[in-house]
Design a protein around this motif. Sequence first.
Motif, PDB file in Angstrom:
ATOM      1  N   LEU A 100      -6.202  -1.143   7.110  1.00 27.93           N
ATOM      2  CA  LEU A 100      -7.441  -0.594   7.512  1.00 27.93           C
ATOM      3  C   LEU A 100      -8.153  -1.273   8.812  1.00 27.93           C
ATOM      4  O   LEU A 100      -8.404  -0.944   9.761  1.00 27.93           O
ATOM      5  N   VAL A 101      -7.971  -2.604   8.597  1.00 30.78           N
ATOM      6  CA  VAL A 101      -8.728  -3.380   9.536  1.00 30.78           C
ATOM      7  C   VAL A 101      -7.687  -3.223  10.969  1.00 30.78           C
ATOM      8  O   VAL A 101      -8.354  -3.134  12.129  1.00 30.78           O
ATOM      9  N   SER A 102      -6.359  -3.439  10.650  1.00 27.55           N
ATOM     10  CA  SER A 102      -5.356  -3.222  11.783  1.00 27.55           C
ATOM     11  C   SER A 102      -5.625  -1.786  12.410  1.00 27.55           C
ATOM     12  O   SER A 102      -5.493  -1.733  13.854  1.00 27.55           O
ATOM     13  N   GLY A 126       8.331  -0.856 -14.187  1.00 28.79           N
ATOM     14  CA  GLY A 126       7.417  -1.882 -14.099  1.00 28.79           C
ATOM     15  C   GLY A 126       6.804  -1.845 -12.694  1.00 28.79           C
ATOM     16  O   GLY A 126       7.724  -2.123 -11.649  1.00 28.79           O
ATOM     17  N   MET A 127       5.743  -2.091 -12.395  1.00 23.37           N
ATOM     18  CA  MET A 127       4.894  -2.156 -11.186  1.00 23.37           C
ATOM     19  C   MET A 127       4.892  -1.099 -10.096  1.00 23.37           C
ATOM     20  O   MET A 127       4.142  -1.039  -9.159  1.00 23.37           O
ATOM     21  N   ALA A 128       5.745  -0.136 -10.613  1.00 25.09           N
ATOM     22  CA  ALA A 128       5.897   1.130  -9.560  1.00 25.09           C
ATOM     23  C   ALA A 128       4.788   1.779  -9.551  1.00 25.09           C
ATOM     24  O   ALA A 128       4.115   2.327 -10.726  1.00 25.09           O
ATOM     25  N   TYR A 129       4.579   2.369  -8.439  1.00 28.71           N
ATOM     26  CA  TYR A 129       3.299   3.433  -8.250  1.00 28.71           C
ATOM     27  C   TYR A 129       3.634   4.169  -6.830  1.00 28.71           C
ATOM     28  O   TYR A 129       4.256   3.434  -6.093  1.00 28.71           O
ATOM     29  N   ASP A 130       3.230   5.370  -6.646  1.00 33.09           N
ATOM     30  CA  ASP A 130       3.455   5.954  -5.591  1.00 33.09           C
ATOM     31  C   ASP A 130       2.160   5.844  -4.633  1.00 33.09           C
ATOM     32  O   ASP A 130       1.164   6.280  -4.630  1.00 33.09           O
ATOM     33  N   VAL A 131       2.592   4.788  -3.710  1.00 35.14           N
ATOM     34  CA  VAL A 131       1.596   4.085  -2.680  1.00 35.14           C
ATOM     35  C   VAL A 131       1.510   4.830  -1.259  1.00 35.14           C
ATOM     36  O   VAL A 131       0.728   4.788  -0.622  1.00 35.14           O
ATOM     37  N   LYS A 136      -0.821   6.090   3.859  1.00 34.05           N
ATOM     38  CA  LYS A 136      -1.042   7.038   5.000  1.00 34.05           C
ATOM     39  C   LYS A 136      -2.517   6.980   5.522  1.00 34.05           C
ATOM     40  O   LYS A 136      -2.555   7.369   6.550  1.00 34.05           O
ATOM     41  N   ASN A 137      -3.247   6.664   4.641  1.00 29.71           N
ATOM     42  CA  ASN A 137      -4.512   6.722   4.867  1.00 29.71           C
ATOM     43  C   ASN A 137      -5.187   5.727   5.774  1.00 29.71           C
ATOM     44  O   ASN A 137      -6.247   5.656   6.433  1.00 29.71           O
ATOM     45  N   VAL A 138      -4.270   4.529   5.813  1.00 32.63           N
ATOM     46  CA  VAL A 138      -4.897   3.162   6.290  1.00 32.63           C
ATOM     47  C   VAL A 138      -3.866   2.926   7.390  1.00 32.63           C
ATOM     48  O   VAL A 138      -3.698   1.638   7.870  1.00 32.63           O
ATOM     49  N   THR A 139      -2.874   3.550   7.643  1.00 29.91           N
ATOM     50  CA  THR A 139      -1.735   3.285   9.027  1.00 29.91           C
ATOM     51  C   THR A 139      -1.765   4.530   9.988  1.00 29.91           C
ATOM     52  O   THR A 139      -2.127   5.607   9.542  1.00 29.91           O
ATOM     53  N   LYS A 140      -0.950   4.240  10.865  1.00 28.09           N
ATOM     54  CA  LYS A 140      -0.877   5.413  11.806  1.00 28.09           C
ATOM     55  C   LYS A 140       0.471   6.215  11.486  1.00 28.09           C
ATOM     56  O   LYS A 140       0.371   7.278  11.685  1.00 28.09           O
ATOM     57  N   TRP A 141       1.262   5.590  10.346  1.00 31.64           N
ATOM     58  CA  TRP A 141       2.333   6.146  10.029  1.00 31.64           C
ATOM     59  C   TRP A 141       3.091   5.728   8.780  1.00 31.64           C
ATOM     60  O   TRP A 141       3.201   4.616   8.645  1.00 31.64           O
TER      61      TRP A 141
END
Length: 556
Positions: A100-102, A126-131, A136-141
């Motif tokens: 977000l900052v970037s 384990g630890m898996a999640y659809d991130v 996509k909301n905090v980057t250009k792509w």
Amino acid sequence: MEESLVHTDNKPMKNEGMDGGGAIVAWLKSAGVENVFSVSGGPINSIYRACALQGLPLIHARHEAAACFMAEAQSRVTGKAGAAVVTLGPGVTNAVTPGLVSMLAGTPILIVGAQAGTKSADRGAGMAYDVLPIMKNVTKWAARCTDPNRLQEYLDMAWRKMWAGRPGPVFLEVPTDILSMPLKAEATGTCPPLPGAAGVLAAQADEARKLLSGAKKPLLILGDELFFNRSERLVEAIEKHDLAFATMRLARGIVDERHPRWMGPAYAPCNATLRRAMAEADCIMLLGHHFEFDLEFGDTVGAGARIIQVCSDQELLHRNKRSDIAITATPSAFVEILADLPELNTDKGWSNGLIEAWNKERAAQLGEGDAAGLHPIAAVDAVSEAAPDNTIYVTSHGNIDFWADARLRISAPGRYLRAGQSGALGAEVPYGAGASFADPNAPVVVFVGDGGVGFHVAELDTAERYGRAFIIMVLDDEMWGAIALPQEQIFGETYEMKLPRRDWTKVAEGLGGRGYFARDAEEIKKALADAIASGKPAIIQVPVRSVISPYMAYIS
């Protein structure tokens, strides 16, 4: 790729073929990435190994957010892309705030995130999640690559997206089995060239010349894009036309701010002279930026002002404030036109008056000197008087930072790192660490309050482990000042804003650095000199008065 690969111990090793992690590292090297910042994660071991084999320094931080902030800091110092690699699930979500900052600051970084293996996809590994929706909301792509032989293709896409228009962060997710899977063919390890410079159309150039020929009160605001697109003729243009100029975040130091035409930072809330200039100017040249919060969205621009806005990113043109001439081009292309113009009919009395007003405003900031405790400005001044010219300064978004913002005079590009439009606390200490990797020969000084220092103070250990040094100035007023002081003004009381005075000097010593407690300007200068000479990361703790900054007073 070369026949012989290299360990970090410089012993040659036979090329054993390349896997997905190796392809990523080869590409990063071709992109000019100087360090990979990361935090321990088994799924990304193939990237770690490839860094060792191919000689790309791997910096192991204490937290994924700090690792990504360090990558962004490197970009802010060098102007090149930074890179961070994080493990799956919470490793990626810890990268959200730096993303977000970037994104809001316009700095180019690549974040590579792991994911569970393709065979366990959607099975609750384990630890898996659809991130991806988050990133996509905090980057250009943001995208996922599930074929090791397409990694080059996806990295090239990331590169183009990162630099298109206004730079920014990109995210690539790669499952762990894809990272460790051998490639069918050897990776080329090359990235696309950077976009070419865009020139000013002849018709727009003529229109700008005509507008400027009638301007008597021109104001020049230098924006972020100038950090990536510099002009050798900028000072020439400023001096030829007697322009008063102000600098925005990444543009701080694009022109040495000790220049007699500088009228302070282009942050309206902390610069009353800039507010006056925007209301009185008959022509505003906004280069490489748009009218955002720090320019009050253009709402305070005088009714008679004509606006020339120049940006490579067409999306920023006319944003918040309609421009009279909106030019899709690099700022440097417009500077060439400005420098070649006959001398403008600038009202020198008005222009010089702005410079004089800013200098008076700056001189009056210290206020009364008799109250108990050191004024924050006295601490900032002590540092800037004693620090070498090549010092890199870091601030963020607290009350202490806002005092430093308007007080510092930055002498060169990449010497001032400020945590952007996001207003995020926590970036300061990792920025300091990242800057020490980006330029090991420059002293790095972080200004932070006793609240913000607690976010990532453990990154002193990261710098010490890798033989790097930076100095944290903890200006300690025993409260969350940016919020507490407006609360006190508005409500006559504060709500859970007090912080007990902790011994941050011992924290520094416990993390392998140096600790100093300084009560006045002379003690600050002595501690700073000793810390720089030691070559160790350090904290200098300075008790200061709780004084609301002009920035916080204005926006509150």
